[in-house]
Design an enzyme around this catalytic site. Structure first.
Site, short mmCIF file in Angstrom:
data_model
loop_
_atom_site.label_atom_id
_atom_site.label_comp_id
_atom_site.label_asym_id
_atom_site.label_seq_id
_atom_site.Cartn_x
_atom_site.Cartn_y
_atom_site.Cartn_z
N LYS A 172 21.86 -59.23 26.71
CA LYS A 172 20.88 -58.35 26.05
C LYS A 172 19.50 -58.95 26.18
CE LYS A 172 20.24 -58.30 21.45
NZ LYS A 172 20.60 -58.19 20.03
N ASP A 180 29.46 -59.41 16.00
CA ASP A 180 28.05 -59.80 15.86
C ASP A 180 27.82 -60.22 14.41
OD1 ASP A 180 25.51 -60.33 16.72
OD2 ASP A 180 24.97 -58.28 17.22
N ASP A 226 25.52 -60.22 23.10
CA ASP A 226 24.50 -61.04 23.78
C ASP A 226 24.98 -62.50 23.79
OD1 ASP A 226 23.99 -62.03 21.20
OD2 ASP A 226 22.36 -60.61 20.88
N HIS A 232 22.56 -66.50 11.22
CA HIS A 232 22.26 -65.97 12.56
C HIS A 232 22.19 -67.09 13.59
CE1 HIS A 232 20.65 -63.85 15.92
NE2 HIS A 232 19.65 -64.72 15.96
C1 R5P Z 1 20.33 -60.52 17.23
O1 R5P Z 1 20.32 -61.42 18.05
C2 R5P Z 1 21.39 -60.37 16.18
O2 R5P Z 1 22.49 -61.18 16.43
C3 R5P Z 1 21.84 -58.93 16.06
O3 R5P Z 1 22.42 -58.53 17.30
C4 R5P Z 1 20.66 -58.05 15.77
O4 R5P Z 1 19.94 -58.58 14.69
C5 R5P Z 1 21.11 -56.66 15.43
O5 R5P Z 1 19.97 -55.89 15.16
P1 R5P Z 1 19.99 -54.35 15.42
O6 R5P Z 1 21.16 -53.78 14.68
O7 R5P Z 1 18.66 -53.88 14.85
O8 R5P Z 1 20.07 -54.14 16.90
#
Ligand code: R5P
Length: 301
Positions: free
Chosen positions: A192, A219, A169, A130
């Site tokens: 975001k 993502d 984001d 991440h």
């Molecule tokens: C957050 O910054 C990560 O990159 C993902 O966007 C996030 O963990 C996604 O989580 P969710 O599916 O619960 O929105």
């Protein structure tokens, strides 16, 4: 030098594909849980590790805490059985979203995990961590991205035209840029905001040139699907034609599948980094065993 795979519990078929592609044997590991809940494991034939490179292949979802301990135990067992080198291939590294103090009083769990693995392995490969900042100064670690392969699959299988790669984001912008530059495509990002207490997310208004274009949102993790669903809705409102998703780790907890399906996302392409956990119509897995086999071979020889 000879190599063997020491498998974790949840990697599933990926480890078998990897073993075939790399021509490397998977060792048997026996396990039990003691009556008080403590875990035990043993490489069944420790002589098979002696003098070889042991590649511990594991993922950290589901049961992140058990998986972390298991990974450390497998590495320690390999070392004690006489491995010449112990390499970690961690297809999903959990807790990496806690990569700094967001609020006073928190731990930095991502750092703890990266440091713990770094102490026991000679080399660690992770798939799309991440927060690359957690490992950028650590020469033991390599972060593997497969967005070129995911986006290429989407473009060829879905007959996408005039694609725009979009990160939901700023934190995922490096992924969009990486894929776009590799494939010679355009990219952009959304802004975001997540409330640190409630977890509620908002996407701020931003002008994007998406009119009548096919969008590929990239993502690292789809957990509750909130980020992807909201991004898809905003992009469709802004005039995008179709929304596809390329995500490295499709956790898709609880009823996330329905949330994604009702957001207008046409299809989600992902990697088997936490096993193949979803058979639904909207989800497609892209095999990366060949690429991982090459990476392991290059690391060893
Ligand atoms: C957050 O910054 C990560 O990159 C993902 O966007 C996030 O963990 C996604 O989580 P969710 O599916 O619960 O929105």
């Amino acid at each position: 030098m000879d190599t063997v795979i020491v498998p974790g519990r949840f990697v599933g078929r990926l480890v078998e594909d990897l073993s075939k592609r790399a021509g490397v044997e998977i060792l048997d590991v026996s396990r039990k849980i003691f009556p008080d809940g403590e875990h035990y494991l043993r490489i069944s034939n420790p002589d098979e590790v002696k003098g070889k490179v042991a590649v511990v292949v594991n993922t950290m979802y589901p049961r992140q805490n058990d998986a972390l301990l298991e990974t450390l135990m497998l590495a320690d067992a390999s070392r004690r059985a006489g491995a010449n080198a112990v390499i970690g291939l961690i297809t999903y590294l959990a807790y990496a979203r806690q990569d700094k103090l967001f609020l006073p009083g928190e731990p930095v769990t991502g750092r703890l995990i990266v440091d713990s693995l770094g102490r026991i392995f000679d080399r660690v490969f992770v798939i799309d961590i991440h927060s690359p900042g957690l490992i950028e100064d650590n020469p033991l670690y390599s972060n593997l991205l497969f967005f070129d392969k995911l986006v290429e699959e989407i473009i060829s299988k879905e007959r996408v035209s005039d694609p725009l790669i979009v990160s939901p984001d700023l934190g995922a912008l490096h992924r969009a840029r990486w894929a776009a530059e590799k494939l010679g495509l355009d990219y952009d990002y959304l802004v975001k905001h997540r409330d640190r207490i409630t977890g509620e997310i908002k996407i701020e208004p931003k002008t994007l040139e998406v009119d009548e274009r096919d969008i590929v949102i990239v993502d690292d993790i789809a957990s509750t699907g909130g980020t992807l669903a909201l991004a898809a809705v905003k992009l469709l409102e802004a005039g995008a034609r179709n929304i596809f998703v390329a995500v490295s780790h499709a956790l898709l907890v609880h009823d996330t599948y329905n949330r994604i399906a009702s957001s207008g996302i046409r299809r989600l392409y992902t990697l088997p980094t936490i096993g193949v956990r979803h058979e639904e119509e909207l989800i497609r897995y892209v095999n990366i065993a060949g690429e991982l086999a090459e990476i392991i071979k290059r690391a060893v020889y």
